[in-house]
Enzyme design. Structure first.
Site, short mmCIF file in Angstrom:
data_model
loop_
_atom_site.label_atom_id
_atom_site.label_comp_id
_atom_site.label_asym_id
_atom_site.label_seq_id
_atom_site.Cartn_x
_atom_site.Cartn_y
_atom_site.Cartn_z
N ILE A 160 2.08 -26.33 24.18
CA ILE A 160 1.89 -27.78 24.32
C ILE A 160 0.94 -28.07 25.49
O ILE A 160 1.31 -27.91 26.66
CB ILE A 160 3.23 -28.49 24.53
N GLY A 183 -8.02 -34.66 15.99
CA GLY A 183 -8.04 -33.68 17.09
C GLY A 183 -9.16 -32.67 16.92
O GLY A 183 -9.78 -32.22 17.89
N GLY A 217 -27.49 -11.08 32.15
CA GLY A 217 -27.30 -9.66 32.45
C GLY A 217 -26.04 -9.45 33.27
O GLY A 217 -25.02 -10.12 33.04
N GLU A 269 -5.64 -26.21 17.51
CA GLU A 269 -5.70 -27.34 16.57
C GLU A 269 -6.10 -26.87 15.16
O GLU A 269 -6.82 -27.55 14.43
CB GLU A 269 -6.57 -28.46 17.13
#
Ligand code: CAA
Length: 381
Positions: A157, A242, A339, A363
Site C-alpha cells: 500500500i 491509476g 559509462g 497498478e
C-alpha cells in the site's frame, strides 16, 4: 487535431514544473538514499491544490482535465518519481473513484478533505495471495447491524502509513465471485486497522509502502462506496485512471534520462571530443527520443479519451506498457551513455533505472496490461 496543450493545460504543467525544480529537486537524492518520505514537499503540494486535481470544483477540487493532470504528473516525475506516485495514487486511485461512486455522505465527509489537502488517500486492494489475480482477495467484510466487521490483510500500500484514509476492497458475498466484492472508505485511525511492515524497496524509496492487518475493524455502512457488490468494478475503474498516472511517471523519468544524457555527453570528453559528437551516442539518444515521443502521445491520447467520457481501458493499458518499457529502456541507455559514472550514485541515472522498473510492475503488471489490451481486441470487455 491540435497537438498543443491549451492555455490552462500549459499553465498547470508549468506550475508543476516550477514546483518540481524549486521544491523537489534539492532533496530528491537524499530522500532516495535515506528512504525519507517527502513530508514537507507533499504538504506544500496539498496547499497548492495538487490533492484536488481531478476533483470537480463544485466538490472543492481544482477540476483539471485529465490531459492537464498527466502533464503535471509528468513534470513531478521528471524530478522526483516518489512524490509523483504519492500524488497519483491520491488523485487517481482514491479521489477519482470517490467522485464517481461516492454517496453524498462520502463526498461531504471524505472527498472534501481529500480535495482540500487536509487528507491524503491510499488504495488497499492487493493481498499477500492476490496480486495480478485481484479477484482472488480474501479480506472479508461481514454485516453487523448498520456496520461491517472487516478481517484480513492487505499489502503493497503506497502511502499506507502517511495517509489519512484507505479505499479498501473486501469480500462481502463469497458466493458471488468478483460481484461479491465491495469497496469501503476507511479512516486510518479506525480501531482494528493495524499498520504492518515497511517494504525496503529498490526504487521510489521516498514513498512508504506498507502492509495492513484488519482485525475486527468496525466500519459503518455509510462508508460503503457505490453499491454492495460494486467493489471489483470500482477497483478496476480506479486502476484505469491509476495507469495513466503510472504512464505519466514513466514519461517523466524517460524525459529526465534524455536530459541528463545530453548534458553528460556534452561535458564528457573522450578521444579529444565531447562524446555527444559520436554517432554511437547520438543513435542511442535518437532511439530514446523516438520512444519517449511515442510514449507521450499514447499517454495524452488515453487521457484525452477519458476527458471525452469514452471508455479508455485499452488505451490506458497500452500507455502504461509502452511508457514504462520506454522508461526502463531510456534509463538503461542513460547509464550506458554515462559509462562507469552511470553506475555510481554521484549521477542520478542509476536512481532513474531503479524508479523506472516499478512502472512495469505496479497498478497491474505489464503482463496483465497485455491481457487487458488483448481482451479489448476481441470485445471481451
Ligand atoms: N473498468 C470497470 N469494470 C471492469 C474493468 C474496467 N477496466 N475491467 C473489467 N471490468 C469488469 C468486467 O466487465 C467484469 O464485470 P461483469 O462480470 O459484469 O462483466 C468484472 O469487472 C470482472 O472482470 P474480469 O472477468 O475481466 O476479471 P478478472 O478476474 O479476469 O481480472 C484483470 C481481470 C485484468 C486480470 C484484473 O484482475 C486486473 O487488472 N488485475 C491487476 C490488479 C492490479 O492492477 N493490481 C494493482 C494494485 S494497486 C498497486 O499497485 C499498489 C499501489 O498502491 C500503487
Amino acid at each position: 487535431m491540435d497537438f498543443r496543450l491549451t492555455e490552462e493545460q500549459e499553465m498547470v504543467r508549468q506550475m508543476a514544473r516550477d514546483f518540481a525544480e524549486k521544491e523537489l529537486a534539492p532533496g530528491v537524492a537524499e530522500r532516495d538514499e535515506k528512504c525519507e518520505y517527502p513530508r514537507e514537499e507533499v504538504k506544500k503540494l496539498a496547499e497548492l491544490g495538487f490533492f484536488g486535481m481531478v476533483i470537480p470544483e463544485e466538490l472543492g477540487g481544482a477540476g483539471f482535465d485529465t490531459v492537464a493532470y498527466v502533464a503535471a504528473l509528468e513534470e513531478l516525475a521528471r524530478i522526483d518519481a516518489s512524490t509523483e506516485i504519492i500524488i497519483s495514487v491520491h488523485n487517481s486511485l482514491v479521489s477519482y473513484p470517490l467522485v464517481k461512486f461516492g454517496s453524498d455522505y462520502i463526498k461531504q465527509e471524505f472527498l472534501s478533505k481529500l480535495a482540500s489537502g487536509e487528507w491524503l488517500g491510499a488504495f488497499a486492494l492487493t493481498e499477500p495471495g492476490s496480486g495480478s489475480d485481484a479477484g482472488a482477495m480474501k479480506t472479508r467484510a461481514v454485516r453487523d447491524g448498520d456496520d461491517w466487521i472487516l478481517n484480513g490483510s492487505k499489502n503493497f500500500i503506497t502511502s499506507g502509513e502517511n495517509c489519512d484514509c484507505y479505499l479498501l476492497m473486501a469480500v462481502t458475498d463469497p458466493q458471488q465471485g468478483t460481484k461479491g466484492t465491495s469497496a469501503f472508505v476507511i479512516p486510518k485511525n479506525t480501531p482494528g486497522i493495524i499498520p504492518g511492515k515497511h517494504e525496503e524497496k529498490m526504487g521510489i524509496r521516498a514513498t512508504d509502502t506498507i502492509s495492513l492487518t484488519l482485525q475486527d475493524a468496525r466500519i459503518s455502512d455509510k462508508n460503503l462506496v457505490g453499491k454492495h457488490g460494486d467493489g471489483f468494478k470500482i477497483a478496476l475503474t480506479a486502476l484505469d485512471s491509476g495507469r495513466l498516472g503510472v504512464a505519466a511517471q514513466a514519461v517523466g523519468i524517460a524525459q529526465a534520462c534524455i536530459e541528463e544524457s545530453i548534458k553528460y555527453s556534452q561535458e564528457r570528453h573522450q578521444f579529444g571530443k565531447p562524446i555527444g559528437s559520436f554517432q554511437a551516442i547520438r543513435n542511442k539518444l535518437a532511439d530514446m527520443t523516438m520512444k519517449l515521443n511515442a510514449s507521450r502521445w499514447l499517454l495524452y491520447h488515453a487521457a484525452w479519451k477519458k476527458d471525452q467520457g469514452e471508455r479508455y481501458t485499452q488505451q490506458a493499458a497500452m500507455a502504461k506498457v509502452f511508457c514504462s518499457e520506454t522508461a526502463t529502456f531510456c534509463a538503461l541507455e542513460a547509464i550506458q551513455i554515462h559509462g562507469g559514472y552511470g553506475y555510481v550514485k554521484e549521477y542520478p541515472v542509476e536512481r532513474f533505472l531503479r524508479d523506472a522498473k516499478i512502472t512495469e510492475i505496479y497498478e497491474g503488471t505489464n503482463e496483465v496490461q497485455r491481457i487487458v489490451i488483448g481482451r479489448a481486441l476481441f470485445d471481451e470487455m
